[in-house]
Write a protein that holds these residues in place. Structure first.
Motif, mmCIF file in Angstrom:
data_model
loop_
_atom_site.group_PDB
_atom_site.id
_atom_site.type_symbol
_atom_site.label_atom_id
_atom_site.label_comp_id
_atom_site.label_asym_id
_atom_site.label_seq_id
_atom_site.Cartn_x
_atom_site.Cartn_y
_atom_site.Cartn_z
ATOM 1 N N THR A 35 11.680 71.944 21.719
ATOM 2 C CA THR A 35 11.685 73.363 22.028
ATOM 3 C C THR A 35 13.125 73.842 22.061
ATOM 4 O OG1 THR A 35 11.666 72.877 24.391
ATOM 5 C CG2 THR A 35 9.540 73.295 23.348
ATOM 6 N N TRP A 38 15.791 78.977 23.764
ATOM 7 C CA TRP A 38 15.170 80.298 23.932
ATOM 8 C C TRP A 38 13.691 80.171 24.278
ATOM 9 C CZ3 TRP A 38 18.624 83.659 24.902
ATOM 10 C CH2 TRP A 38 19.890 83.539 24.332
ATOM 11 N N ASP A 39 13.025 79.141 23.728
ATOM 12 C CA ASP A 39 11.628 78.898 24.088
ATOM 13 C C ASP A 39 11.519 78.472 25.552
ATOM 14 O OD1 ASP A 39 10.785 79.491 21.507
ATOM 15 O OD2 ASP A 39 10.785 77.383 20.873
ATOM 16 N N LEU A 59 13.619 79.261 27.897
ATOM 17 C CA LEU A 59 13.905 80.453 28.686
ATOM 18 C C LEU A 59 12.671 81.341 28.782
ATOM 19 C CD1 LEU A 59 15.831 82.396 30.168
ATOM 20 C CD2 LEU A 59 16.438 83.324 27.920
ATOM 21 N N GLU A 60 12.012 81.563 27.659
ATOM 22 C CA GLU A 60 10.809 82.400 27.650
ATOM 23 C C GLU A 60 9.733 81.824 28.565
ATOM 24 O OE1 GLU A 60 8.299 85.472 26.972
ATOM 25 O OE2 GLU A 60 10.391 85.350 26.388
ATOM 26 N N GLN A 61 9.572 80.505 28.541
ATOM 27 C CA GLN A 61 8.581 79.858 29.403
ATOM 28 C C GLN A 61 8.926 80.051 30.882
ATOM 29 O OE1 GLN A 61 5.693 78.503 28.583
ATOM 30 N NE2 GLN A 61 5.249 78.026 30.721
ATOM 31 N N VAL A 88 10.767 82.448 32.200
ATOM 32 C CA VAL A 88 10.594 83.864 32.539
ATOM 33 C C VAL A 88 9.120 84.142 32.826
ATOM 34 C CG1 VAL A 88 10.697 86.221 31.617
ATOM 35 C CG2 VAL A 88 12.658 84.699 31.360
ATOM 36 N N LYS A 89 8.223 83.584 32.019
ATOM 37 C CA LYS A 89 6.779 83.751 32.260
ATOM 38 C C LYS A 89 6.392 83.160 33.612
ATOM 39 C CE LYS A 89 5.249 83.673 27.456
ATOM 40 N NZ LYS A 89 4.538 82.881 26.431
ATOM 41 N N SER A 114 18.705 85.092 30.947
ATOM 42 C CA SER A 114 18.512 86.479 30.547
ATOM 43 C C SER A 114 18.544 87.345 31.792
ATOM 44 C CB SER A 114 17.177 86.650 29.817
ATOM 45 O OG SER A 114 16.103 86.485 30.723
ATOM 46 N N GLU A 165 16.277 89.398 32.695
ATOM 47 C CA GLU A 165 14.960 89.366 33.328
ATOM 48 C C GLU A 165 14.797 88.126 34.200
ATOM 49 O OE1 GLU A 165 10.197 89.687 32.346
ATOM 50 O OE2 GLU A 165 11.604 89.498 30.683
#
Length: 152
Positions: A8, A11-12, A14-16, A18-19, A132, A134
């Motif tokens: 991964t 960025w993946d 990070l996205e996880q 954040v979720k 990020s 967020e």
């Protein structure tokens, strides 16, 4: 043979995370619903989680000096400037007698959610390399809620 998990990207990851922070914020009130019944156990886990949040925030930003000295408390869409007013609201709206019969299943579910989130934070502390706005905003919100819960 088990197929190898594809790598991964940062960025993946990070996205996880954040979720996960969004989900944790959404479920926070349900997670700490029975903290009065199991106070010692919850305080231990929440204190440990608070340390993890601070450690992750320190990795990407500096913390304000007054993190624990927030002047406003947000609950049910209302900002409380006075701790006594918040305590009165909390007693009236959230600390209901119906909650006194919490089941072990509800307790275990809450502690599992806390542990699951802790594990995600620990993994990102060790391997995360990007952040990020967020993520940092959600971590600050979580830290503020943890501080208010531990203080209350």
């Amino acid at each position: 043979m088990k197929a190898d998990k594809p790598d991964t990207t940062p960025w993946d990851q990070l996205e996880q995370l954040v979720k996960e922070t969004r989900n944790f914020l959404t479920e926070y009130d349900d997670i700490v619903l029975h903290k009065e019944l199991y106070r010692t156990l919850f305080m231990y886990h929440l204190t440990y989680l608070r340390d993890e949040v601070i450690q992750l925030m320190k990795k990407f930003t500096t913390l304000p000096k007054d993190v624990a000295e927030e002047k406003e408390i947000d609950c049910c869409g209302v900002m409380y400037h006075d701790k006594d007013a918040f305590k009165q609201h909390y007693e009236a709206a959230h600390n209901k007698k119906v909650l006194q019969s919490a089941s072990m299943c509800e307790l275990k579910m809450s502690l599992t959610k806390i542990s699951f989130f802790e594990r995600h934070l620990q993994d990102y502390i060790l391997g995360g390399s990007v952040s990020s706005c967020e993520l940092l905003l959600n971590l600050r919100r979580i830290l503020r809620r943890l501080d208010h819960t531990l203080e209350f």
